[in-house]
Design a protein around this motif. Sequence first.
Motif, PDB file in Angstrom:
ATOM      1  N   ILE A 271      -8.453   0.167  -7.968  1.00  0.00           N
ATOM      2  CA  ILE A 271      -9.836   0.696  -7.593  1.00  0.00           C
ATOM      3  C   ILE A 271      -9.826   1.722  -6.694  1.00  0.00           C
ATOM      4  O   ILE A 271     -10.625   2.725  -7.034  1.00  0.00           O
ATOM      5  CB  ILE A 271     -10.456  -0.463  -7.112  1.00  0.00           C
ATOM      6  N   ILE A 272      -9.421   1.636  -5.644  1.00  0.00           N
ATOM      7  CA  ILE A 272      -9.493   2.925  -4.659  1.00  0.00           C
ATOM      8  C   ILE A 272      -8.780   4.245  -4.680  1.00  0.00           C
ATOM      9  O   ILE A 272      -9.301   5.306  -4.587  1.00  0.00           O
ATOM     10  CB  ILE A 272      -9.087   2.168  -3.050  1.00  0.00           C
ATOM     11  N   LEU A 273      -7.499   4.135  -5.200  1.00  0.00           N
ATOM     12  CA  LEU A 273      -6.779   5.344  -5.388  1.00  0.00           C
ATOM     13  C   LEU A 273      -7.309   6.304  -6.163  1.00  0.00           C
ATOM     14  O   LEU A 273      -7.493   7.423  -5.901  1.00  0.00           O
ATOM     15  CB  LEU A 273      -5.176   4.978  -5.762  1.00  0.00           C
TER      16      LEU A 273
ATOM     17  N   THR B  62     -10.380   6.932  -7.175  1.00  0.00           N
ATOM     18  CA  THR B  62     -11.580   7.497  -6.742  1.00  0.00           C
ATOM     19  C   THR B  62     -11.850   7.900  -5.318  1.00  0.00           C
ATOM     20  O   THR B  62     -12.329   8.966  -5.174  1.00  0.00           O
ATOM     21  CB  THR B  62     -12.776   6.197  -6.909  1.00  0.00           C
ATOM     22  N   LEU B  63     -11.069   7.394  -4.206  1.00  0.00           N
ATOM     23  CA  LEU B  63     -11.198   7.618  -2.837  1.00  0.00           C
ATOM     24  C   LEU B  63     -10.034   8.162  -2.467  1.00  0.00           C
ATOM     25  O   LEU B  63     -10.049   8.728  -1.219  1.00  0.00           O
ATOM     26  CB  LEU B  63     -11.893   6.252  -2.109  1.00  0.00           C
ATOM     27  N   GLY B  64      -8.923   8.188  -2.985  1.00  0.00           N
ATOM     28  CA  GLY B  64      -7.604   8.501  -2.520  1.00  0.00           C
ATOM     29  C   GLY B  64      -6.695   7.854  -1.582  1.00  0.00           C
ATOM     30  O   GLY B  64      -7.510   6.646  -1.255  1.00  0.00           O
ATOM     31  N   TRP B  65      -5.728   7.973  -1.022  1.00  0.00           N
ATOM     32  CA  TRP B  65      -4.842   7.242  -0.458  1.00  0.00           C
ATOM     33  C   TRP B  65      -5.318   6.884   1.060  1.00  0.00           C
ATOM     34  O   TRP B  65      -4.833   5.820   1.505  1.00  0.00           O
ATOM     35  CB  TRP B  65      -3.485   7.694  -0.567  1.00  0.00           C
ATOM     36  N   ARG B  66      -5.933   7.684   1.565  1.00  0.00           N
ATOM     37  CA  ARG B  66      -6.322   7.433   3.024  1.00  0.00           C
ATOM     38  C   ARG B  66      -7.464   6.497   3.051  1.00  0.00           C
ATOM     39  O   ARG B  66      -7.332   5.596   3.976  1.00  0.00           O
ATOM     40  CB  ARG B  66      -7.206   8.804   3.472  1.00  0.00           C
ATOM     41  N   ALA B  67      -8.348   6.097   2.150  1.00  0.00           N
ATOM     42  CA  ALA B  67      -9.275   4.945   1.988  1.00  0.00           C
ATOM     43  C   ALA B  67      -8.455   3.727   1.911  1.00  0.00           C
ATOM     44  O   ALA B  67      -9.168   2.733   2.439  1.00  0.00           O
ATOM     45  CB  ALA B  67     -10.054   5.449   1.008  1.00  0.00           C
ATOM     46  N   LEU B  68      -7.545   3.714   1.093  1.00  0.00           N
ATOM     47  CA  LEU B  68      -6.668   2.407   0.932  1.00  0.00           C
ATOM     48  C   LEU B  68      -6.308   1.919   2.403  1.00  0.00           C
ATOM     49  O   LEU B  68      -6.383   0.844   2.748  1.00  0.00           O
ATOM     50  CB  LEU B  68      -5.569   2.699   0.031  1.00  0.00           C
ATOM     51  N   PHE B  69      -5.993   2.741   3.108  1.00  0.00           N
ATOM     52  CA  PHE B  69      -5.373   2.291   4.490  1.00  0.00           C
ATOM     53  C   PHE B  69      -6.577   2.009   5.601  1.00  0.00           C
ATOM     54  O   PHE B  69      -6.124   1.181   6.395  1.00  0.00           O
ATOM     55  CB  PHE B  69      -4.425   3.426   5.055  1.00  0.00           C
ATOM     56  N   PHE B  70      -7.696   2.210   5.284  1.00  0.00           N
ATOM     57  CA  PHE B  70      -8.841   2.000   6.127  1.00  0.00           C
ATOM     58  C   PHE B  70      -9.257   0.510   5.938  1.00  0.00           C
ATOM     59  O   PHE B  70      -9.864  -0.014   6.653  1.00  0.00           O
ATOM     60  CB  PHE B  70     -10.055   2.888   5.773  1.00  0.00           C
ATOM     61  N   VAL B  71      -8.676   0.146   4.810  1.00  0.00           N
ATOM     62  CA  VAL B  71      -8.842  -1.489   4.645  1.00  0.00           C
ATOM     63  C   VAL B  71      -8.043  -2.236   5.984  1.00  0.00           C
ATOM     64  O   VAL B  71      -8.495  -3.395   5.854  1.00  0.00           O
ATOM     65  CB  VAL B  71      -8.317  -1.991   3.229  1.00  0.00           C
TER      66      VAL B  71
ATOM     67  N   LEU C 150      -3.068  -8.493  -4.447  1.00  0.00           N
ATOM     68  CA  LEU C 150      -4.219  -7.715  -3.863  1.00  0.00           C
ATOM     69  C   LEU C 150      -4.136  -6.280  -3.600  1.00  0.00           C
ATOM     70  O   LEU C 150      -5.028  -5.578  -3.891  1.00  0.00           O
ATOM     71  CB  LEU C 150      -4.417  -8.614  -2.433  1.00  0.00           C
ATOM     72  N   ALA C 151      -2.783  -5.855  -3.238  1.00  0.00           N
ATOM     73  CA  ALA C 151      -2.805  -4.525  -3.120  1.00  0.00           C
ATOM     74  C   ALA C 151      -2.878  -3.871  -4.632  1.00  0.00           C
ATOM     75  O   ALA C 151      -3.490  -2.597  -4.553  1.00  0.00           O
ATOM     76  CB  ALA C 151      -1.232  -4.164  -2.386  1.00  0.00           C
TER      77      ALA C 151
ATOM     78  N   PHE D 209       0.792  -1.191  -0.002  1.00  0.00           N
ATOM     79  CA  PHE D 209      -0.075   0.227   0.147  1.00  0.00           C
ATOM     80  C   PHE D 209       0.739   1.215  -0.067  1.00  0.00           C
ATOM     81  O   PHE D 209       0.556   2.099  -0.698  1.00  0.00           O
ATOM     82  CB  PHE D 209      -0.945  -0.002   1.231  1.00  0.00           C
ATOM     83  N   ILE D 210       1.925   1.319   0.826  1.00  0.00           N
ATOM     84  CA  ILE D 210       2.934   2.306   0.636  1.00  0.00           C
ATOM     85  C   ILE D 210       3.421   2.799  -0.345  1.00  0.00           C
ATOM     86  O   ILE D 210       3.445   3.851  -0.942  1.00  0.00           O
ATOM     87  CB  ILE D 210       3.896   2.268   1.689  1.00  0.00           C
ATOM     88  N   SER D 211       3.853   1.753  -1.224  1.00  0.00           N
ATOM     89  CA  SER D 211       4.614   1.776  -2.343  1.00  0.00           C
ATOM     90  C   SER D 211       3.446   2.462  -3.427  1.00  0.00           C
ATOM     91  O   SER D 211       3.855   3.551  -4.269  1.00  0.00           O
ATOM     92  CB  SER D 211       4.841   0.499  -3.087  1.00  0.00           C
ATOM     93  N   PHE D 212       2.207   1.926  -3.220  1.00  0.00           N
ATOM     94  CA  PHE D 212       1.217   2.500  -4.468  1.00  0.00           C
ATOM     95  C   PHE D 212       0.829   3.834  -3.858  1.00  0.00           C
ATOM     96  O   PHE D 212       0.610   4.792  -5.030  1.00  0.00           O
ATOM     97  CB  PHE D 212       0.150   1.519  -4.531  1.00  0.00           C
TER      98      PHE D 212
END
Length: 402
Positions: A152-154, A156-165, A145-146, A24-27
């Motif tokens: 899908i997430i980055l 539309t919803l940005g990086w913060r939403a990615l970490f809420f997973v 998976l990441a 996630f950090i890389s992306f």
Amino acid sequence: MDYRKKTVVASVTGLTLEGMDIMFISFAMTMIIAEFHVDLATGGMISSITNIGMLVGGIVFGILADKYGRVKVFTYTVILFAIGTALTGIATSIEQVFVFRFIAGIGAGGEYGIGMALVAEAWPKNKQGRASSYVSVGAQYGVILAALLSAIILPTLGWRALFFVGVVPVIFAFIVRKNLDESPEWLAAQKNKKTVNKAEKGKLVQLFETPRITFTTLSLIVMATVQIAGYNGLMIWLPSMLQQSQGLSVSSSALWTISTAVGMIIGMLTFGRFLDRFGAKYAFGVFLIASAFAVFLYAYATGSMGLLIGGAIVGFFSNGMFAGYGALIGSLYPVQIRSTATNTIFNCGRAIGGFSPILVGYILQSYDMKVAMLYLAGLYCISFIVMMTLKKSDLGNVSETI
């Protein structure tokens, strides 16, 4: 589902979630750097701080798992790592990102060794290599998976939403706690009063109890460091190297990444069976020498097919060995200190090897891709020499894996 399969499923899932979190950090790195207005070097510190957290977590949770039980402590590590990941999504400064990634690293560092110890204690010695390989491919599942979630997430919803997973692993932790029994081998050791008294002497010290044990521990740390340094150097820089040296587009380098990841998965599954059939010295020896040649020759690969096939071959050998470290370390240390040994040794390798991309970046800046690949090939040769020094009698209680 029998107990052996449950340990593999739990450990694979844990490593998949860990691999996903790290990627996630890389992306998300570009977005994080842009939001907090920091330079590339500061952004790169996120990964280094995560690795340091892994080292701390590996030591602390390894000791706790040897003392209080694998399953109980395993669930705590997953929960902590999930909390750190989710908190990253609400960070308001780069300093908070550092703190939350350190927390996530502590949990992730503890999870790896405990999962490997569970598998080592559940499977017979002649099948521990393949069991370890089943677990190790979880990290590559996490990468895939990441990549899918980020795509899908980055946008539309940005990086913060990615970490809420990151809250998802909490659910997994509760499932594990409810459905997986404690390691029978660990429970048997706890019933032996003499064993318990020995364990109370201090497990971390036992990794350096005699000159020979100290040499073995340090040798394994060197091997783990090479494994991580080689992987990080390849996966972080090779896409950029290929874009510059071969003129590949970003989409083409992404295809290379997938090809290499597939080669890694096949390599891990193959290495596990090699380990069971031929023993660690032969399996690691062959793969280390092959890695050195494959990496060096890859610098001369040309054409799309050559790069894709060569990338898969490099991945097959260089990361196939990742599958064997859990079984190797587990075979060299008794149950009383197995989790401590696995976590401490491998996370030391992570912390030290995690700085390899910095050196590779310097080499690329000052020289070229061929020199960088020569450096990586040299690392595998060093690991080969170290591997040849390990002996069956190193700890006085070594299995037939060596």
